[in-house]
Design a protein around this motif. Sequence first.
Motif, PDB file in Angstrom:
ATOM      1  N   ASP A 250      22.496 -22.831  26.783  1.00  0.00           N
ATOM      2  CA  ASP A 250      21.836 -22.748  25.609  1.00  0.00           C
ATOM      3  C   ASP A 250      22.666 -22.362  24.287  1.00  0.00           C
ATOM      4  N   GLN A 251      23.839 -22.384  24.564  1.00  0.00           N
ATOM      5  CA  GLN A 251      24.999 -22.509  23.453  1.00  0.00           C
ATOM      6  C   GLN A 251      25.085 -23.901  22.906  1.00  0.00           C
ATOM      7  N   VAL A 252      24.750 -24.189  21.644  1.00  0.00           N
ATOM      8  CA  VAL A 252      24.988 -25.833  21.394  1.00  0.00           C
ATOM      9  C   VAL A 252      25.924 -25.683  20.336  1.00  0.00           C
ATOM     10  N   CYS A 253      26.926 -26.832  20.254  1.00  0.00           N
ATOM     11  CA  CYS A 253      27.642 -26.932  19.148  1.00  0.00           C
ATOM     12  C   CYS A 253      26.955 -27.451  17.882  1.00  0.00           C
ATOM     13  N   ASN A 254      27.266 -26.797  16.933  1.00  0.00           N
ATOM     14  CA  ASN A 254      26.407 -26.953  15.506  1.00  0.00           C
ATOM     15  C   ASN A 254      26.938 -28.269  14.747  1.00  0.00           C
ATOM     16  N   ASP A 255      27.563 -28.922  15.263  1.00  0.00           N
ATOM     17  CA  ASP A 255      28.205 -30.155  14.778  1.00  0.00           C
ATOM     18  C   ASP A 255      27.090 -31.102  14.742  1.00  0.00           C
ATOM     19  N   PRO A 256      26.416 -31.750  13.832  1.00  0.00           N
ATOM     20  CA  PRO A 256      25.261 -32.494  13.925  1.00  0.00           C
ATOM     21  C   PRO A 256      25.570 -33.655  14.960  1.00  0.00           C
ATOM     22  N   ARG A 257      26.946 -34.190  14.807  1.00  0.00           N
ATOM     23  CA  ARG A 257      27.404 -35.577  15.416  1.00  0.00           C
ATOM     24  C   ARG A 257      27.617 -35.314  17.136  1.00  0.00           C
ATOM     25  N   CYS A 258      27.819 -33.964  17.361  1.00  0.00           N
ATOM     26  CA  CYS A 258      28.213 -33.414  18.682  1.00  0.00           C
ATOM     27  C   CYS A 258      27.039 -32.904  19.478  1.00  0.00           C
ATOM     28  N   GLY A 259      26.720 -31.493  19.111  1.00  0.00           N
ATOM     29  CA  GLY A 259      25.323 -31.118  19.581  1.00  0.00           C
ATOM     30  C   GLY A 259      25.561 -30.743  21.260  1.00  0.00           C
ATOM     31  N   GLN A 260      26.795 -30.800  21.644  1.00  0.00           N
ATOM     32  CA  GLN A 260      26.898 -30.700  23.272  1.00  0.00           C
ATOM     33  C   GLN A 260      26.526 -29.485  23.242  1.00  0.00           C
ATOM     34  N   PRO A 261      25.767 -29.025  24.570  1.00  0.00           N
ATOM     35  CA  PRO A 261      25.226 -27.512  24.968  1.00  0.00           C
ATOM     36  C   PRO A 261      26.190 -27.171  26.193  1.00  0.00           C
ATOM     37  N   PHE A 262      26.341 -25.810  26.159  1.00  0.00           N
ATOM     38  CA  PHE A 262      27.224 -25.282  27.053  1.00  0.00           C
ATOM     39  C   PHE A 262      26.625 -23.889  27.568  1.00  0.00           C
ATOM     40  N   HIS A 263      27.044 -23.535  28.772  1.00  0.00           N
ATOM     41  CA  HIS A 263      26.386 -22.338  29.260  1.00  0.00           C
ATOM     42  C   HIS A 263      27.103 -21.223  28.377  1.00  0.00           C
ATOM     43  N   GLN A 264      26.580 -20.068  28.369  1.00  0.00           N
ATOM     44  CA  GLN A 264      27.223 -19.060  27.505  1.00  0.00           C
ATOM     45  C   GLN A 264      28.576 -18.545  28.399  1.00  0.00           C
ATOM     46  N   VAL A 265      28.452 -18.393  29.541  1.00  0.00           N
ATOM     47  CA  VAL A 265      29.396 -17.954  30.336  1.00  0.00           C
ATOM     48  C   VAL A 265      30.451 -18.985  30.551  1.00  0.00           C
TER      49      VAL A 265
END
Length: 329
Positions: A275-290
């Motif tokens: 639920d942690q998402v890269c804010n760059d519009p061209r990336c937007g890759q999600p990651f786990h918080q941990v």
Amino acid sequence: MDLSLYRLHCCWKLKQLLQGYEHILKQRLHQSTDLVSFILELKTVLEVSIKNHPVSDSIPPPQYYSQLILEMETLGWDKLLFIDTQFQMLKMKAEDSSGRQHILTINLKNKHPAEAPECSADLPVPFLLKWTPQSSLNQLHSQFLLVIEALTEFWDVLDEIDAKTWILEPEKPSRSDTVRRIAIGNNVSIKVEVDPRHPKMLPECCLLGAEHVVTPLRNKLNANMHLWNADSGVLQNLQDVLEIEFPSPATHEKSMFSVDCGICYAYRLEAAIPDQVCNDPRCGQPFHQVCLYEWLRVLPASRQSFNTVFGECPYCSKPITVKMAALQS
Ligand SMILES: [Zn+2]
Ligand SMILES: [Zn+2]
């Protein structure tokens, strides 16, 4: 004298009293030098056991069973799903007017019906039992029916959301769950919390995802909130207020919204989803918080301020931050 080969035989009542003390007795039997000293040890163990569970409380009196059968006959045996071998824990079924099945678990006290039973059920609100020494299982069942009937609108709202949208969380919603995280698009979702007492009102909403997608949606939600119409469904209202159509199982595959974490390459990490998402519009890759926290923490380019770690996205190297607060819980 060697007592280690001796065996202890007892009547059922004594056996019940000594339940859980077997290992101590065995040990004492080995250690005692003669029978008299063992008997004294046995006496001490019995005294402790009686103090911990008085005999009169461990088994209900005979009238308990006749009372239970009488009450079950009045209620109808078809309502009984399960009863344990002690005849103290029962599971009863009840159906609401929308045809949903519910289960009420009842733990009867030895002094039933003088003492109120303990009840539990899969409900979003506490089940407050009204009980008098004259009450019966039949009245208990009727009270349960009233409670589930009062919640049918709440469950209707959630059943519609569950059927027509992609739910990211909880993985398998139970009848007591009031929160749904609904997929809106790739890496964008909305968390809604439906009030069981006022299910048709505007629920608590929280938009999750990359800032450039979330901000316009949040603005629409704030601007259109007044259009909420309690007469139409919650799902329809959410779509009208956000000016979107939710992707549904009829139109989309779930895999489009459950994008794996860019660090551990999994979707679920225990209960967490990325639920942690890269804010760059061209990336937007999600990651786990941990995962993101662990990744950023060890990089020399990262820095930490209070509970937030600042670093670079492992995918696009644009600035990314992760808050640690929820990690410690
Ligand atoms: Zn991960
Ligand atoms: Zn990125």
